[in-house]
Scaffold this motif. Structure first.
Motif, short mmCIF file in Angstrom:
data_model
loop_
_atom_site.label_atom_id
_atom_site.label_comp_id
_atom_site.label_asym_id
_atom_site.label_seq_id
_atom_site.Cartn_x
_atom_site.Cartn_y
_atom_site.Cartn_z
N GLY A 14 12.96 40.71 27.31
CA GLY A 14 13.26 41.66 26.24
C GLY A 14 14.70 42.14 26.24
N ASN A 15 15.60 41.27 26.68
CA ASN A 15 17.01 41.66 26.80
C ASN A 15 17.77 41.21 25.54
OD1 ASN A 15 19.76 41.97 27.51
ND2 ASN A 15 19.26 41.72 29.68
N LYS A 16 17.94 42.14 24.61
CA LYS A 16 18.57 41.82 23.33
C LYS A 16 20.04 41.48 23.48
CE LYS A 16 15.39 44.81 20.76
NZ LYS A 16 15.26 45.95 19.82
N SER A 17 20.74 42.15 24.37
CA SER A 17 22.18 41.89 24.54
C SER A 17 22.42 40.46 25.00
CB SER A 17 22.78 42.87 25.55
OG SER A 17 22.68 44.19 25.09
N VAL A 18 21.65 40.01 25.98
CA VAL A 18 21.79 38.64 26.47
C VAL A 18 21.41 37.65 25.37
CG1 VAL A 18 20.87 36.94 28.10
CG2 VAL A 18 21.46 39.23 28.89
N ALA A 19 20.35 37.96 24.65
CA ALA A 19 19.91 37.06 23.57
C ALA A 19 21.01 36.88 22.53
CB ALA A 19 18.65 37.62 22.91
N ARG A 20 21.62 37.97 22.10
CA ARG A 20 22.66 37.90 21.07
C ARG A 20 23.87 37.10 21.55
NH1 ARG A 20 21.09 43.38 19.92
NH2 ARG A 20 22.59 44.12 21.47
N VAL A 21 24.34 37.41 22.75
CA VAL A 21 25.56 36.78 23.25
C VAL A 21 25.34 35.30 23.53
CG1 VAL A 21 27.17 36.72 25.19
CG2 VAL A 21 26.55 38.90 24.17
N CYS A 22 24.19 34.95 24.11
CA CYS A 22 23.93 33.54 24.41
C CYS A 22 23.74 32.73 23.12
CB CYS A 22 22.70 33.41 25.31
SG CYS A 22 23.01 33.97 27.01
N CYS A 23 23.12 33.33 22.13
CA CYS A 23 22.99 32.64 20.84
C CYS A 23 24.35 32.45 20.19
CB CYS A 23 22.08 33.44 19.90
SG CYS A 23 20.32 33.31 20.28
N SER A 24 25.21 33.44 20.30
CA SER A 24 26.55 33.34 19.73
C SER A 24 27.34 32.22 20.39
CB SER A 24 27.29 34.68 19.91
OG SER A 24 28.60 34.61 19.40
N LEU A 25 27.24 32.11 21.71
CA LEU A 25 27.93 31.02 22.42
C LEU A 25 27.32 29.67 22.05
CD1 LEU A 25 29.82 29.76 24.46
CD2 LEU A 25 28.32 30.56 26.29
N LEU A 26 26.00 29.61 21.93
CA LEU A 26 25.35 28.35 21.54
C LEU A 26 25.80 27.93 20.15
CD1 LEU A 26 23.33 26.28 22.66
CD2 LEU A 26 21.53 27.51 21.45
N SER A 27 26.00 28.89 19.25
CA SER A 27 26.51 28.57 17.91
C SER A 27 27.89 27.91 18.00
CB SER A 27 26.61 29.84 17.05
OG SER A 27 25.36 30.31 16.67
N LYS A 28 28.72 28.46 18.88
CA LYS A 28 30.06 27.90 19.07
C LYS A 28 29.97 26.45 19.56
CE LYS A 28 34.59 28.89 19.22
NZ LYS A 28 35.13 29.87 20.18
N LEU A 29 29.12 26.21 20.54
CA LEU A 29 28.97 24.85 21.08
C LEU A 29 28.35 23.91 20.05
CD1 LEU A 29 27.70 25.61 24.72
CD2 LEU A 29 30.05 25.37 23.89
N ALA A 30 27.49 24.45 19.18
CA ALA A 30 26.84 23.62 18.17
C ALA A 30 27.80 23.15 17.10
CB ALA A 30 25.69 24.40 17.53
#
Length: 459
Positions: free
Chosen positions: A309-325
């Motif tokens: 349930g860690n929203k901060s980690v979820a947001r940041v990791c998704c943002s980085l994955l978007s960059k890599l995508a």
């Protein structure tokens, strides 16, 4: 590179105190009124009063200010005495200057704190860890604006700090406090970024990332992020893109991926992810990050963030994955590793948070771009239902609404079968509502309606 000069009207402490005194002597104002009038008059004249000690005459003077008292004690402290006392004074100064909105950092800077700290830092030995760490913490607390960082530069601060980091590369506390100074110093100052790069701060960063032993260096990630951020409005063409490429070339991106893998349950995970995103500035670097396990690590982080349930980690990791995508090669890797299903699962876990949903839909939008096959797989995973449910649930979340429109566009642009599914499920009314209510989303909503095949998309 030399810094452009910005003319700012300032006033000395003596001149300010004299103006307050004139208000009392010549105009007959009471002490509180004379102080307030001086502040208002100078502010209207565009005078920068930061660093000025403002006290009501008769209720204390400049020397009664705790920052001034602390600095006076440091200036008078005999160099041959016990450094533990110096450490306590610097700890006190750091505490005072870290109070948000107090103006204490500006007062310290205006009264010679940066020059004093640089001078003492250059004399303290690495072995005197407590005093050195306290001094570095005080330094990072007073570096708060361009004037203070330029004073730091003029006082030889970069060389002093780099020498300390080189000498204390195995000491976690020295590294944390030293890189905190680097982060504070280069914020908004392109000249200092350049100077630290000339001093090979990138090699020091790599060495610190690869150091053996337990414990993460939070400020190290902050230093990477700020070094690679073009945040100096005096400079038209920042050099940070080249710095990021150099970071990747010497192995910092690879080391950051390794940090991600070891920081899975660490408070530093968010900072490490943001630092890696700052390094990932082109397709080659993004592919290299994936080849070194970056996508695997991020997908694990995404899974864990959902379970915890860690929203901060979820947001940041998704943002980085978007960059890599952004790399076409990486798009396929993400999908092959079950990325779409894992993202939809994350969205379900955080269905009450539009900021997480925005990040999830941003990735799916990138993955679906110009690829009928990937768009079909995204629909099969549930992306269409996600968009409709999110748009219906959070009509006021502009950024999320825009991301939903962009994702819908990419899902249907080359997949007519997806258009039929989404239209039958009622997506049109949600897009039109977004277009009507949010100017910010109007263009994205119009494009989505057009790519859904609706003739009246402009209405």
């Amino acid at each position: 590179m030399s810094p452009p000069t910005n003319a700012v009207r300032t006033i000395s402490q003596e001149a300010f105190d004299e103006l307050v005194k004139e208000n009392m002597d010549d105009l007959g104002m009471d002490p509180a009124e004379s102080l307030q009038d001086a502040i208002e008059t100078l502010t209207l004249q565009g005078v920068d009063l930061s660093g000025i000690v403002t006290c009501v005459p008769g209720e204390g003077g400049v020397d009664d200010n705790p920052v001034i008292q602390c600095l006076n004690k440091l200036k008078a402290f005999p160099k041959d005495q016990n450094l533990d006392s110096v450490a306590r004074l610097f700890e006190n100064l750091a505490e005072l200057c870290s109070v948000q909105g107090s103006g204490n950092a500006a007062i310290a800077t205006k009264n010679g704190a940066v020059e004093l700290i640089c001078s003492l830092c250059s004399e303290i030995q690495i072995e005197q860890e407590k005093a050195l760490v306290s001094t570095l913490k005080a330094m990072s607390s007073v570096l708060h604006d361009l004037q203070s960082t330029e004073t730091f530069r003029a006082s030889g601060g970069p060389s002093i700090v780099v020498n300390i980091l080189n000498g204390g590369v195995q000491n976690l506390d020295i590294l944390n406090s030293g890189f905190a100074v680097v982060a504070a110093a280069v914020t908004g100052n392109e000249v200092l970024k350049d100077e630290f790069m000339e001093l090979k701060i990138d090699e020091l960063i790599l060495h610190a990332l690869n150091r053996p032993g337990e414990g993460s260096i939070q400020s190290l990630y902050d230093a990477i992020r700020v070094l690679l951020t073009p945040d100096d409005n005096r400079v038209l063409a920042s050099q940070v893109y080249g710095y990021a490429r150099k970071f990747a070339k010497i192995g910092i991106a690879e080391a950051l991926v390794a940090s991600l893998q070891t920081e899975l349950s660490s408070p530093s995970l968010v900072s490490a992810s943001i630092a890696l995103k700052a390094v990932a500035v082109n397709d080659e670097i993004c592919r290299s990050i994936a080849e070194n396990g970056g996508i695997d690590a991020l997908l694990r982080c995404i899974d864990d963030s959902g379970e915890q349930g860690n929203k901060s980690v979820a947001r940041v990791c998704c943002s980085l994955l978007s960059k890599l995508a952004g790399s076409d090669t990486n798009k396929n890797v993400i999908i092959e590793k079950g990325g779409l299903d894992r993202l939809i699962k994350l969205a379900a876990r955080f269905s009450d948070d539009p900021s997480v949903l925005h990040e999830v839909m941003s990735i799916i939008s990138i993955l679906s771009l110009r690829s009928p096959e990937r768009a079909a797989r995204a629909m099969e995973a549930g992306s269409g239902d996600l968009a409709i449910q999110a748009m219906q649930k959070f009509p006021a979340a502009q950024q999320m609404q825009k991301s939903a429109c962009l994702m819908i566009r990419n899902l249907v642009a080359r997949n007519p079968e997806n258009r039929t599914i989404l239209l039958n499920n009622g997506v049109e009314k949600h897009i039109r509502k977004t277009k009507q209510n949010h100017e910010f989303c109007r263009e994205a909503a119009t494009d989505a309606l057009r790519d859904l095949g609706l003739d009246d998309y402009n209405s």
